[in-house]
Scaffold this active site. Structure first.
Site, PDB file in Angstrom:
ATOM      1  N   GLY A  54      43.790  32.648  45.787  1.00 39.71           N
ATOM      2  CA  GLY A  54      42.662  32.200  46.590  1.00 39.71           C
ATOM      3  C   GLY A  54      41.544  33.222  46.602  1.00 39.71           C
ATOM      4  O   GLY A  54      41.665  34.314  46.039  1.00 39.71           O
ATOM      5  N   HIS A  57      32.510  44.667  41.717  1.00 43.23           N
ATOM      6  CA  HIS A  57      33.314  44.644  40.495  1.00 43.23           C
ATOM      7  C   HIS A  57      32.883  45.757  39.540  1.00 43.23           C
ATOM      8  O   HIS A  57      33.727  46.444  38.969  1.00 43.23           O
ATOM      9  CB  HIS A  57      33.212  43.278  39.808  1.00 43.23           C
ATOM     10  CG  HIS A  57      34.008  42.221  40.476  1.00 43.23           C
ATOM     11  ND1 HIS A  57      35.155  41.710  39.950  1.00 43.23           N
ATOM     12  CD2 HIS A  57      33.822  41.561  41.647  1.00 43.23           C
ATOM     13  CE1 HIS A  57      35.657  40.782  40.749  1.00 43.23           C
ATOM     14  NE2 HIS A  57      34.849  40.673  41.790  1.00 43.23           N
ATOM     15  N   GLU A 112      28.610  40.124  28.909  1.00 41.85           N
ATOM     16  CA  GLU A 112      28.220  39.047  29.813  1.00 41.85           C
ATOM     17  C   GLU A 112      28.247  37.744  29.037  1.00 41.85           C
ATOM     18  O   GLU A 112      27.584  37.612  28.009  1.00 41.85           O
ATOM     19  CB  GLU A 112      26.845  39.326  30.404  1.00 41.85           C
ATOM     20  CG  GLU A 112      26.849  40.536  31.309  1.00 41.85           C
ATOM     21  CD  GLU A 112      25.527  40.801  31.986  1.00 41.85           C
ATOM     22  OE1 GLU A 112      24.634  39.920  31.958  1.00 41.85           O
ATOM     23  OE2 GLU A 112      25.386  41.890  32.547  1.00 41.85           O
TER      24      GLU A 112
END
Length: 185
Positions: free
Chosen positions: A10, A50, A62
């Protein structure tokens, strides 16, 4: 032949932190496939969190739409990748759809992207740790787009789990190896 490790859980379960530790422990030359696009202050904050946890020795790529191309191009130079995250990747693709009523087309597009990613990983020498969210454990969303997103995320997770060597569920920061758990049943 490449290997997939799936890490699910989650929101804020600790799955990214677990995945980062996993690749740091088992990888030597690590690539980080970032799928997030900064569209607001909250996402910018999450991306910075992050980035702050990643060692400077990891190469960042990316790729909000075509991650399989990164795997194809870079797998020979990296032994391990961290792909974070699949549900944002799906959201990126869905955000480009003009007509959400074309469910067959959307389904084909998303599953096609997942199969391309799986095929690229399997054809590479690298291990790819894929982070994803479990989004279907709550109530049925009211909006059509949210239901499509939930359904396609769940389907993607099933396809990835089926192709994975290991599948970890992270709850409250604690990883559980679902494949090992299944073997004991």
């Amino acid at each position: 032949m490449g290997k997939i490790i799936l890490v699910t859980g989650g929101a804020r379960s600790g799955k990214s932190t677990f995945a980062e530790k996993y690749v740091a422990k088992y990888g030597h030359k690590i690539g980080y496939i970032a799928t997030a696009q900064i569209c607001d202050d909250e996402m910018e904050f999450r991306v910075k969190l992050h980035q702050g946890r990643r060692p400077s020795t990891w190469d960042t790529f990316e790729s909000p739409f075509d991650a399989h191309e990164i795997i194809k191009a870079q797998a020979g130079t990296h032994d391990m990748f961290l792909f974070d995250c699949m549900t944002i990747y799906i959201s990126n693709i869905l955000s480009q759809i003009e007509n959400i009523d074309e469910f067959d087309r959307i389904y084909d597009l998303i599953t096609g992207k997942i199969y391309k990613l799986i095929d690229a990983i399997k054809a590479s020498p690298a291990t790819v740790v894929i982070v994803t969210n479990e989004v279907g454990a709550g109530i049925v969303p009211e909006s059509k787009l949210a239901r499509i997103y939930r359904d396609l995320s769940g389907l993607a997770n099933q396809l990835l789990a089926e192709a994975s060597a290991e599948v970890f569920l992270v709850v409250a920061g604690l990883p559980v190896n679902l494949r090992k758990l299944r073997e004991n049943i």
